[in-house]
Design an enzyme around this catalytic site. Structure first.
Site, PDB file in Angstrom:
ATOM      1  N   LYS A 198     -15.174   3.325 -57.742  1.00 38.59           N
ATOM      2  CA  LYS A 198     -15.189   3.125 -56.285  1.00 38.59           C
ATOM      3  C   LYS A 198     -14.270   1.957 -55.912  1.00 38.59           C
ATOM      4  O   LYS A 198     -14.376   0.883 -56.513  1.00 38.59           O
ATOM      5  CB  LYS A 198     -16.621   2.836 -55.838  1.00 38.59           C
ATOM      6  CG  LYS A 198     -16.780   2.781 -54.352  1.00 38.59           C
ATOM      7  CD  LYS A 198     -18.221   2.509 -53.952  1.00 38.59           C
ATOM      8  CE  LYS A 198     -18.254   2.184 -52.473  1.00 38.59           C
ATOM      9  NZ  LYS A 198     -19.448   1.463 -52.090  1.00 38.59           N
TER      10      LYS A 198
ATOM     11  N   LYS B 131       6.735  30.413 -43.542  1.00 42.88           N
ATOM     12  CA  LYS B 131       5.821  30.685 -44.653  1.00 42.88           C
ATOM     13  C   LYS B 131       5.863  32.144 -45.108  1.00 42.88           C
ATOM     14  O   LYS B 131       5.147  32.518 -46.034  1.00 42.88           O
ATOM     15  CB  LYS B 131       4.393  30.307 -44.252  1.00 42.88           C
ATOM     16  CG  LYS B 131       4.226  28.805 -43.992  1.00 42.88           C
ATOM     17  CD  LYS B 131       2.813  28.468 -43.534  1.00 42.88           C
ATOM     18  CE  LYS B 131       2.711  27.008 -43.101  1.00 42.88           C
ATOM     19  NZ  LYS B 131       1.747  26.243 -43.885  1.00 42.88           N
TER      20      LYS B 131
ATOM     21  N   ASP C 284      -2.717  18.715 -46.479  1.00 50.08           N
ATOM     22  CA  ASP C 284      -1.300  18.720 -46.861  1.00 50.08           C
ATOM     23  C   ASP C 284      -0.938  17.593 -47.814  1.00 50.08           C
ATOM     24  O   ASP C 284       0.103  17.643 -48.457  1.00 50.08           O
ATOM     25  CB  ASP C 284      -0.426  18.623 -45.607  1.00 50.08           C
ATOM     26  CG  ASP C 284      -0.169  20.007 -45.019  1.00 50.08           C
ATOM     27  OD1 ASP C 284       0.120  20.928 -45.814  1.00 50.08           O
ATOM     28  OD2 ASP C 284      -0.266  20.164 -43.803  1.00 50.08           O
TER      29      ASP C 284
ATOM     30  N   LYS D 223       5.981  28.711 -37.906  1.00 51.15           N
ATOM     31  CA  LYS D 223       5.241  28.680 -39.189  1.00 51.15           C
ATOM     32  C   LYS D 223       5.219  30.064 -39.832  1.00 51.15           C
ATOM     33  O   LYS D 223       5.316  30.194 -41.051  1.00 51.15           O
ATOM     34  CB  LYS D 223       3.798  28.207 -38.954  1.00 51.15           C
ATOM     35  CG  LYS D 223       3.665  26.706 -38.842  1.00 51.15           C
ATOM     36  CD  LYS D 223       2.203  26.290 -38.692  1.00 51.15           C
ATOM     37  CE  LYS D 223       2.113  24.809 -38.335  1.00 51.15           C
ATOM     38  NZ  LYS D 223       0.763  24.395 -37.936  1.00 51.15           N
TER      39      LYS D 223
ATOM     40  N   ASN E   9     -11.071  17.396 -43.303  1.00 48.39           N
ATOM     41  CA  ASN E   9     -10.945  17.767 -41.892  1.00 48.39           C
ATOM     42  C   ASN E   9     -12.231  18.478 -41.474  1.00 48.39           C
ATOM     43  O   ASN E   9     -13.046  18.823 -42.332  1.00 48.39           O
ATOM     44  CB  ASN E   9      -9.704  18.655 -41.695  1.00 48.39           C
ATOM     45  CG  ASN E   9      -9.822  19.950 -42.485  1.00 48.39           C
ATOM     46  OD1 ASN E   9     -10.661  20.797 -42.187  1.00 48.39           O
ATOM     47  ND2 ASN E   9      -9.012  20.107 -43.536  1.00 48.39           N
TER      48      ASN E   9
ATOM     49  N   PHE F  79      -3.563  31.387 -40.201  1.00 46.23           N
ATOM     50  CA  PHE F  79      -4.069  30.784 -38.968  1.00 46.23           C
ATOM     51  C   PHE F  79      -3.240  29.533 -38.739  1.00 46.23           C
ATOM     52  O   PHE F  79      -2.943  28.813 -39.692  1.00 46.23           O
ATOM     53  CB  PHE F  79      -5.541  30.387 -39.102  1.00 46.23           C
ATOM     54  CG  PHE F  79      -6.504  31.503 -38.824  1.00 46.23           C
ATOM     55  CD1 PHE F  79      -6.792  32.431 -39.808  1.00 46.23           C
ATOM     56  CD2 PHE F  79      -7.127  31.619 -37.586  1.00 46.23           C
ATOM     57  CE1 PHE F  79      -7.678  33.469 -39.567  1.00 46.23           C
ATOM     58  CE2 PHE F  79      -8.021  32.649 -37.328  1.00 46.23           C
ATOM     59  CZ  PHE F  79      -8.300  33.572 -38.318  1.00 46.23           C
TER      60      PHE F  79
HETATM   61  O1  PMT Z   1     -13.533  26.606 -40.162  1.00 42.12           O
HETATM   62  P1  PMT Z   1     -13.797  26.545 -38.670  1.00 42.12           P
HETATM   63  O2  PMT Z   1     -14.601  25.347 -38.268  1.00 42.12           O
HETATM   64  O3  PMT Z   1     -14.379  27.833 -38.154  1.00 42.12           O
HETATM   65  O4  PMT Z   1     -12.405  26.351 -37.927  1.00 42.12           O
HETATM   66  C1  PMT Z   1     -11.421  27.353 -37.999  1.00 42.12           C
HETATM   67  C2  PMT Z   1     -10.005  26.784 -38.167  1.00 42.12           C
HETATM   68  C3  PMT Z   1      -9.603  26.004 -36.944  1.00 42.12           C
HETATM   69  C4  PMT Z   1      -9.950  25.884 -39.405  1.00 42.12           C
HETATM   70  C5  PMT Z   1      -9.078  28.023 -38.406  1.00 42.12           C
HETATM   71  O5  PMT Z   1      -9.148  28.868 -37.289  1.00 42.12           O
HETATM   72  C6  PMT Z   1      -7.633  27.610 -38.627  1.00 42.12           C
HETATM   73  O6  PMT Z   1      -6.876  27.370 -37.716  1.00 42.12           O
HETATM   74  N1  PMT Z   1      -7.233  27.518 -39.912  1.00 42.12           N
HETATM   75  C7  PMT Z   1      -5.909  27.070 -40.349  1.00 42.12           C
HETATM   76  C8  PMT Z   1      -5.819  25.594 -40.253  1.00 42.12           C
HETATM   77  C9  PMT Z   1      -4.489  25.089 -40.776  1.00 42.12           C
HETATM   78  O7  PMT Z   1      -4.446  24.622 -41.878  1.00 42.12           O
HETATM   79  O8  PMT Z   1      -3.464  25.283 -40.006  1.00 42.12           O
HETATM   80  P2  PMT Z   1      -1.921  24.838 -40.356  1.00 42.12           P
HETATM   81  O9  PMT Z   1      -1.196  25.121 -39.098  1.00 42.12           O
HETATM   82  O10 PMT Z   1      -1.913  23.441 -40.887  1.00 42.12           O
HETATM   83  O11 PMT Z   1      -1.476  25.814 -41.505  1.00 42.12           O
HETATM   84  C10 PMT Z   1      -0.913  27.099 -41.261  1.00 42.12           C
HETATM   85  C11 PMT Z   1      -1.311  28.055 -42.374  1.00 42.12           C
HETATM   86  O12 PMT Z   1      -0.848  27.565 -43.643  1.00 42.12           O
HETATM   87  C12 PMT Z   1      -2.793  28.238 -42.519  1.00 42.12           C
HETATM   88  O13 PMT Z   1      -3.056  29.596 -42.772  1.00 42.12           O
HETATM   89  C13 PMT Z   1      -3.164  27.376 -43.714  1.00 42.12           C
HETATM   90  O14 PMT Z   1      -4.290  27.928 -44.436  1.00 42.12           O
HETATM   91  C14 PMT Z   1      -1.893  27.448 -44.553  1.00 42.12           C
HETATM   92  N2  PMT Z   1      -1.654  26.240 -45.372  1.00 42.12           N
HETATM   93  C15 PMT Z   1      -1.462  25.023 -44.802  1.00 42.12           C
HETATM   94  C16 PMT Z   1      -1.175  23.932 -45.583  1.00 42.12           C
HETATM   95  C17 PMT Z   1      -1.091  24.088 -46.976  1.00 42.12           C
HETATM   96  N3  PMT Z   1      -0.824  23.060 -47.781  1.00 42.12           N
HETATM   97  N4  PMT Z   1      -1.291  25.298 -47.524  1.00 42.12           N
HETATM   98  C18 PMT Z   1      -1.579  26.375 -46.745  1.00 42.12           C
HETATM   99  O15 PMT Z   1      -1.776  27.478 -47.256  1.00 42.12           O
END
Ligand code: PMT
Length: 410
Positions: free
Chosen positions: A294, A353, A284, A349, A214, A335
């Protein structure tokens, strides 16, 4: 940029090291931050870098050895005036001779006298031949200064002017600026705290050359980390594959690639952390099987018939695992990257979580989310509070710490 980094008063002491030739760049960078820069030079420095160049760039006269105890400013004594005026005193490069003089409390010239007189924080950048730097006499002098509260920054490793390779180079200007920022930081309210931050994307390889990922740049996570460091915290960053612009100086960086590697790194550091910030954009799903070679193009039939199916399995949810395992005294911040129903989705969320605080950013808005230098976040806490914060990612990060601390959450 954080407002307190701009328009500061800096006394820059230049001493006799060949790296003095790099100092005009530092002065120019500080002036671009609207800082006032006074220059004081030892006699040896005057032979290595032009006082005229430094005074032109600083837009002030450079204070020379010949100004020491001179009566040109009437009753104002230059080294006392400089010592009292400065908000921070920087010695760059700091020669072995100056380190010795200051450690002994010698006041043999304008630089040493100003350093003895100042009450401002002092940051010292030794730069010299590697054997001179490693000599027990120099080590001892630097140790004395450290014990006295002076911040001594290790020289960088590399090719030295004397032809040796080793530790002795003046660090890059960016690093010097970060150290100046650290010295000027108005608050140390996270001193003693251990902060674990995840930042950047993850990569899930399908074969040796292709992966699912991503656009996370790591900027937001590193801004959270850097602003915590400015406030005195010890910070470890679990960083996915990104080379974010901006300094990582002061941070302990652990590089990882995949979600599983990120998960392991987080769990290894979990016990250590007082606060865990999950800013990484975590993949995810990963390929059920990663090909050893490859994956080749399909050559049979026409393009419409040449389909390729990929079977994906779900990765662990690191934040949810931390939420379930964490101690009651550990703070977990996530985040949420959202494109619709920002607050409702983010709150769901947070609950699912087991987070204490969720920072929801709308990743479809042009000035927030992935890659850009700015962000708009809705800060939602478990206790029900909700506020909106916007600005550069560094400003947003600092405001988040401020909210957490003043709100009694941390
Ligand atoms: O890195 P930049 O370019 O500065 O951009 C910042 C950002 C947009 C990446 C950042 O601000 C942000 O939003 N990060 C979280 C992105 C994300 O994975 O969001 P989510 O809504 O899918 O997940 C929610 C939370 O669960 C997040 O804290 C994530 O780290 C965590 N997560 C998600 C999936 C997973 N398998 N394990 C996790 O721990």
């Amino acid at each position: 940029m954080l407002a307190w980094k701009r328009s500061r008063k800096i006394l820059l002491c230049v001493t006799g090291g060949i790296a003095a030739y790099k100092i005009p760049d530092l002065v120019s960078r500080l002036r671009k931050l609207d800082c006032e820069v006074e220059i004081a030079m030892t006699e040896a420095a005057e032979t290595l870098v032009s006082p005229l160049a430094l005074s032109t760039l600083s837009n002030r006269r450079a204070w020379l050895q010949s100004d020491f105890l001179a009566s040109s400013r009437g009753f104002e004594i230059p080294h006392i005036h400089l010592a009292d005026w400065a908000e921070v005193v920087v010695v760059a490069p700091c020669s072995a001779n100056t380190a010795f003089g200051v450690a002994q409390g010698r006041a043999g010239g304008i630089v040493e006298a100003a350093l003895l007189a100042t009450q401002a924080p002092v940051v010292l950048f030794p730069a010299m031949n590697v054997h001179m730097f490693e000599n027990p006499a120099t080590r001892r002098n630097l140790e004395i200064l450290t014990q006295r509260g002076v911040r001594v920054v290790d020289p960088a490793f590399g090719l030295l002017a004397c032809g040796y390779e080793g530790k002795g180079r003046l660090p890059d200007t960016d690093l010097i600026l970060e150290e100046i920022a650290y010295a000027l930081s108005p608050r140390r309210d996270l001193a003693g705290k251990h902060i674990l931050v995840t930042a950047g994307p993850t990569r899930e390889y399908l074969d040796p050359v292709r992966f699912i990922s991503n656009p996370s740049s790591g900027k937001m996570g590193l801004a959270m980390a850097r602003t915590a460091w400015y406030r005195g915290a010890e910070v470890r960053v679990i960083l996915g594959p990104a080379s974010p612009a901006g300094s990582a100086h002061g941070l302990e960086i652990h590089g990882v690639v995949s979600t599983l590697e990120m998960r392991d790194a987080v769990m290894e550091n979990l016990e250590w952390a007082d606060c865990i910030v999950k800013a990484a954009a975590v993949g995810d799903y990963r390929a059920e099987e990663k090909a050893d070679h490859k994956i080749k193009r399909n050559t049979g039939g026409n393009d419409q018939e040449r389909t390729f199916s990929l079977s994906l399995v779900q990765n662990p949810d690191i934040a949810a695992e931390v939420g379930a395992r964490k101690r009651a005294d550990q703070l977990l911040i996530g985040f949420a990257a959202e494109t619709d129903d920002l607050v409702a989705n983010a709150r769901a969320k947070l609950e699912r979580k087991g987070l204490d605080v969720m920072l929801a950013n709308d990743v479809s808005a042009p000035s927030s989310g992935f890659g850009v230098d700015t962000n708009v976040v809705h800060m939602i806490s478990r206790t029900g509070g909700e506020i909106s914060i916007s600005g550069s990612k560094e400003e947003v990060a600092d405001a988040v710490w401020e909210e957490l601390i003043t709100g009694g959450l941390f």
